[in-house]
Design a protein around this motif. Structure first.
Motif, PDB file in Angstrom:
ATOM      1  N   GLY A  68       9.477   0.336 -40.470  1.00  0.00           N
ATOM      2  CA  GLY A  68       8.691  -0.842 -40.802  1.00  0.00           C
ATOM      3  C   GLY A  68       9.351  -1.700 -41.866  1.00  0.00           C
ATOM      4  N   ILE A  69      10.000  -1.056 -42.825  1.00  0.00           N
ATOM      5  CA  ILE A  69      10.681  -1.802 -43.882  1.00  0.00           C
ATOM      6  C   ILE A  69      11.801  -2.651 -43.286  1.00  0.00           C
ATOM      7  CG2 ILE A  69      12.015  -1.604 -46.002  1.00  0.00           C
ATOM      8  CD1 ILE A  69       9.117  -0.820 -46.313  1.00  0.00           C
ATOM      9  N   ILE A  70      12.500  -2.088 -42.300  1.00  0.00           N
ATOM     10  CA  ILE A  70      13.588  -2.824 -41.638  1.00  0.00           C
ATOM     11  C   ILE A  70      13.027  -4.056 -40.931  1.00  0.00           C
ATOM     12  CG2 ILE A  70      15.370  -2.709 -39.859  1.00  0.00           C
ATOM     13  CD1 ILE A  70      15.606   0.269 -40.427  1.00  0.00           C
ATOM     14  N   ILE A  71      11.881  -3.881 -40.246  1.00  0.00           N
ATOM     15  CA  ILE A  71      11.258  -4.996 -39.535  1.00  0.00           C
ATOM     16  C   ILE A  71      10.839  -6.087 -40.513  1.00  0.00           C
ATOM     17  CG2 ILE A  71       9.278  -5.694 -38.120  1.00  0.00           C
ATOM     18  CD1 ILE A  71       9.301  -2.917 -36.878  1.00  0.00           C
ATOM     19  N   LYS A  72      10.230  -5.647 -41.619  1.00  0.00           N
ATOM     20  CA  LYS A  72       9.720  -6.607 -42.597  1.00  0.00           C
ATOM     21  C   LYS A  72      10.841  -7.376 -43.287  1.00  0.00           C
ATOM     22  CE  LYS A  72       6.748  -6.997 -46.672  1.00  0.00           C
ATOM     23  NZ  LYS A  72       5.950  -6.263 -47.692  1.00  0.00           N
ATOM     24  N   THR A  73      11.940  -6.690 -43.586  1.00  0.00           N
ATOM     25  CA  THR A  73      13.028  -7.318 -44.346  1.00  0.00           C
ATOM     26  C   THR A  73      14.054  -8.008 -43.452  1.00  0.00           C
ATOM     27  OG1 THR A  73      14.185  -5.180 -44.390  1.00  0.00           O
ATOM     28  CG2 THR A  73      12.792  -5.728 -46.287  1.00  0.00           C
ATOM     29  N   THR A  74      13.838  -7.956 -42.129  1.00  0.00           N
ATOM     30  CA  THR A  74      14.725  -8.656 -41.194  1.00  0.00           C
ATOM     31  C   THR A  74      13.916  -9.728 -40.486  1.00  0.00           C
ATOM     32  OG1 THR A  74      15.909  -6.570 -40.833  1.00  0.00           O
ATOM     33  CG2 THR A  74      16.369  -8.376 -39.300  1.00  0.00           C
ATOM     34  N   PRO A  75      13.951 -10.969 -40.997  1.00  0.00           N
ATOM     35  CA  PRO A  75      13.118 -12.057 -40.463  1.00  0.00           C
ATOM     36  C   PRO A  75      13.219 -12.243 -38.948  1.00  0.00           C
ATOM     37  CG  PRO A  75      14.184 -12.749 -42.489  1.00  0.00           C
ATOM     38  CD  PRO A  75      14.788 -11.423 -42.123  1.00  0.00           C
ATOM     39  N   VAL A  76      14.416 -12.094 -38.402  1.00  0.00           N
ATOM     40  CA  VAL A  76      14.597 -12.304 -36.963  1.00  0.00           C
ATOM     41  C   VAL A  76      13.816 -11.256 -36.168  1.00  0.00           C
ATOM     42  CG1 VAL A  76      16.253 -12.311 -35.077  1.00  0.00           C
ATOM     43  CG2 VAL A  76      16.853 -13.388 -37.245  1.00  0.00           C
ATOM     44  N   LEU A  77      13.898 -10.005 -36.587  1.00  0.00           N
ATOM     45  CA  LEU A  77      13.178  -8.939 -35.887  1.00  0.00           C
ATOM     46  C   LEU A  77      11.680  -9.154 -35.965  1.00  0.00           C
ATOM     47  CD1 LEU A  77      15.115  -5.669 -36.846  1.00  0.00           C
ATOM     48  CD2 LEU A  77      15.064  -6.837 -34.643  1.00  0.00           C
ATOM     49  N   PHE A  78      11.199  -9.514 -37.149  1.00  0.00           N
ATOM     50  CA  PHE A  78       9.768  -9.714 -37.315  1.00  0.00           C
ATOM     51  C   PHE A  78       9.293 -10.922 -36.500  1.00  0.00           C
ATOM     52  CE2 PHE A  78       5.873 -11.084 -39.480  1.00  0.00           C
ATOM     53  CZ  PHE A  78       5.186  -9.870 -39.512  1.00  0.00           C
ATOM     54  N   GLN A  79      10.137 -11.952 -36.409  1.00  0.00           N
ATOM     55  CA  GLN A  79       9.783 -13.134 -35.629  1.00  0.00           C
ATOM     56  C   GLN A  79       9.702 -12.793 -34.145  1.00  0.00           C
ATOM     57  OE1 GLN A  79      12.590 -16.451 -35.683  1.00  0.00           O
ATOM     58  NE2 GLN A  79      10.882 -17.900 -35.732  1.00  0.00           N
ATOM     59  N   ILE A  80      10.669 -12.012 -33.669  1.00  0.00           N
ATOM     60  CA  ILE A  80      10.650 -11.578 -32.273  1.00  0.00           C
ATOM     61  C   ILE A  80       9.390 -10.767 -31.991  1.00  0.00           C
ATOM     62  CG2 ILE A  80      11.774 -10.086 -30.576  1.00  0.00           C
ATOM     63  CD1 ILE A  80      14.456 -10.892 -31.823  1.00  0.00           C
ATOM     64  N   PHE A  81       9.092  -9.866 -32.918  1.00  0.00           N
ATOM     65  CA  PHE A  81       7.891  -9.033 -32.791  1.00  0.00           C
ATOM     66  C   PHE A  81       6.643  -9.913 -32.720  1.00  0.00           C
ATOM     67  CE2 PHE A  81       4.515  -6.343 -34.584  1.00  0.00           C
ATOM     68  CZ  PHE A  81       4.642  -5.219 -33.797  1.00  0.00           C
ATOM     69  N   SER A  82       6.580 -10.940 -33.558  1.00  0.00           N
ATOM     70  CA  SER A  82       5.431 -11.845 -33.584  1.00  0.00           C
ATOM     71  C   SER A  82       5.310 -12.630 -32.283  1.00  0.00           C
ATOM     72  CB  SER A  82       5.551 -12.822 -34.765  1.00  0.00           C
ATOM     73  OG  SER A  82       5.518 -12.132 -35.993  1.00  0.00           O
ATOM     74  N   TYR A  83       6.456 -13.073 -31.727  1.00  0.00           N
ATOM     75  CA  TYR A  83       6.435 -13.831 -30.477  1.00  0.00           C
ATOM     76  C   TYR A  83       5.976 -12.957 -29.299  1.00  0.00           C
ATOM     77  CZ  TYR A  83       8.508 -18.160 -32.229  1.00  0.00           C
ATOM     78  OH  TYR A  83       8.715 -19.346 -32.887  1.00  0.00           O
ATOM     79  N   VAL A  84       6.421 -11.724 -29.276  1.00  0.00           N
ATOM     80  CA  VAL A  84       5.988 -10.798 -28.208  1.00  0.00           C
ATOM     81  C   VAL A  84       4.480 -10.590 -28.289  1.00  0.00           C
ATOM     82  CG1 VAL A  84       6.119  -8.430 -27.361  1.00  0.00           C
ATOM     83  CG2 VAL A  84       8.205  -9.631 -28.010  1.00  0.00           C
ATOM     84  N   ALA A  85       3.980 -10.376 -29.511  1.00  0.00           N
ATOM     85  CA  ALA A  85       2.548 -10.174 -29.710  1.00  0.00           C
ATOM     86  C   ALA A  85       1.771 -11.424 -29.310  1.00  0.00           C
ATOM     87  CB  ALA A  85       2.269  -9.823 -31.169  1.00  0.00           C
ATOM     88  N   ALA A  86       2.290 -12.597 -29.690  1.00  0.00           N
ATOM     89  CA  ALA A  86       1.624 -13.859 -29.360  1.00  0.00           C
ATOM     90  C   ALA A  86       1.567 -14.073 -27.845  1.00  0.00           C
ATOM     91  CB  ALA A  86       2.352 -15.019 -30.035  1.00  0.00           C
ATOM     92  N   ALA A  87       2.658 -13.761 -27.170  1.00  0.00           N
ATOM     93  CA  ALA A  87       2.699 -13.921 -25.712  1.00  0.00           C
ATOM     94  C   ALA A  87       1.675 -13.012 -25.036  1.00  0.00           C
ATOM     95  CB  ALA A  87       4.104 -13.605 -25.193  1.00  0.00           C
ATOM     96  N   TYR A  88       1.532 -11.798 -25.544  1.00  0.00           N
ATOM     97  CA  TYR A  88       0.577 -10.849 -24.971  1.00  0.00           C
ATOM     98  C   TYR A  88      -0.858 -11.326 -25.185  1.00  0.00           C
ATOM     99  CZ  TYR A  88      -1.823  -6.473 -23.942  1.00  0.00           C
ATOM    100  OH  TYR A  88      -2.653  -5.530 -23.408  1.00  0.00           O
ATOM    101  N   LEU A  89      -1.160 -11.800 -26.399  1.00  0.00           N
ATOM    102  CA  LEU A  89      -2.502 -12.308 -26.694  1.00  0.00           C
ATOM    103  C   LEU A  89      -2.806 -13.556 -25.857  1.00  0.00           C
ATOM    104  CD1 LEU A  89      -2.729 -11.924 -30.589  1.00  0.00           C
ATOM    105  CD2 LEU A  89      -3.788 -10.495 -28.827  1.00  0.00           C
ATOM    106  N   PHE A  90      -1.803 -14.410 -25.682  1.00  0.00           N
ATOM    107  CA  PHE A  90      -1.985 -15.612 -24.867  1.00  0.00           C
ATOM    108  C   PHE A  90      -2.294 -15.229 -23.422  1.00  0.00           C
ATOM    109  CE2 PHE A  90      -0.769 -19.192 -22.265  1.00  0.00           C
ATOM    110  CZ  PHE A  90      -1.258 -20.287 -22.972  1.00  0.00           C
ATOM    111  N   TYR A  91      -1.580 -14.223 -22.914  1.00  0.00           N
ATOM    112  CA  TYR A  91      -1.808 -13.730 -21.548  1.00  0.00           C
ATOM    113  C   TYR A  91      -3.241 -13.242 -21.386  1.00  0.00           C
ATOM    114  CZ  TYR A  91      -1.764 -10.267 -17.785  1.00  0.00           C
ATOM    115  OH  TYR A  91      -2.079  -9.517 -16.684  1.00  0.00           O
ATOM    116  N   LEU A  92      -3.718 -12.454 -22.353  1.00  0.00           N
ATOM    117  CA  LEU A  92      -5.089 -11.950 -22.292  1.00  0.00           C
ATOM    118  C   LEU A  92      -6.096 -13.096 -22.403  1.00  0.00           C
ATOM    119  CD1 LEU A  92      -4.835  -8.800 -24.626  1.00  0.00           C
ATOM    120  CD2 LEU A  92      -4.903  -8.830 -22.124  1.00  0.00           C
ATOM    121  N   GLY A  93      -5.808 -14.031 -23.304  1.00  0.00           N
ATOM    122  CA  GLY A  93      -6.717 -15.156 -23.507  1.00  0.00           C
ATOM    123  C   GLY A  93      -6.817 -16.050 -22.285  1.00  0.00           C
ATOM    124  N   TRP A  94      -5.690 -16.336 -21.667  1.00  0.00           N
ATOM    125  CA  TRP A  94      -5.691 -17.190 -20.481  1.00  0.00           C
ATOM    126  C   TRP A  94      -6.454 -16.532 -19.340  1.00  0.00           C
ATOM    127  CZ3 TRP A  94      -5.118 -22.054 -19.511  1.00  0.00           C
ATOM    128  CH2 TRP A  94      -4.980 -22.488 -18.184  1.00  0.00           C
TER     129      TRP A  94
END
Length: 214
Positions: A68-94
């Protein structure tokens, strides 16, 4: 020995208190459990709640491993993680927004109409919704960094994590029971598609919030 036990109890009470506030606040987990309760009934909502609780173990795992520390301290990884989560929530919402209004049905037919999701799918939706929730990631990183001493054994930390998983699952199971009483079931079986659409909008807004710059 007694001093160590007191330290662990203080840590546990701190974690439990913060978790209670976090789990009770509206978020993706709350939205998806409410959506499933409205759309599919008590059984599906409870199984989804169990999935949400088990999803907590993902965060426990990488917190203990230090990933988790690696994810938090690596902006690119955390951003990718956020985009994947956002895409999944959007899929459920739609999918929720696209739900159609049911035909005229009797009270007896309501329960048959709403049972249209498999146990496996209900569990996986709950599991992935929590497992891909960046807010849960930040919660665990913050709690384990601030409230838990670096000297606390991993076995004790695992105990904390198991408690959080069980407490989360129980919380949403209770919520599912409250939302799926007979009167509520009959009402949402006939009018629930409006709530379903509202929850769809909420999920999409949560998805947008995840990818919007702070």
């Amino acid at each position: 020995m007694i001093e160590h036990l007191q330290q662990y109890w203080l840590e546990f009470l701190t974690i439990a208190s913060v978790h209670l506030l976090a789990v009770a606040s509206p978020g993706p987990d709350f939205a998806i459990v409410l959506k499933h309760s409205i759309s599919f009934g008590r059984r599906a909502a409870i199984i989804t709640s169990v999935g949400v609780g088990v999803g907590i173990l993902i965060h426990v795992g990488y917190s203990l491993l230090g990933i988790g520390i690696i994810i938090k301290t690596t902006p690119v990884l955390f951003q990718i993680f956020s985009y994947v989560a956002a895409a999944y929530l959007f899929y459920l919402g739609w999918g929720a927004i696209s739900s159609s209004a049911p035909k005229n049905i009797t009270n007896v037919e309501v329960e048959k109409v709403i049972q249209i999701i498999s146990d496996k799918k209900a569990f996986m939706v709950g599991f992935l919704t929590n497992g891909l929730n960046p807010k849960a990631t930040l919660f665990f990183l913050s709690v384990f960094a601030v409230a838990v001493s670096p000297d606390t054994p991993n076995l004790i930390k695992l105990g904390y994590g198991l408690y959080l998983a069980v407490a989360t699952g129980v919380w949403f199971c209770v919520l599912s029971l409250l939302l799926s009483s007979k009167k509520v079931t009959i009402f949402i079986g006939k009018k629930g598609y409006w709530f379903d659409r509202v929850m769809g909008v909420v999920l999409i807004l949560l998805a947008i919030k995840l990818v919007m710059p702070v």
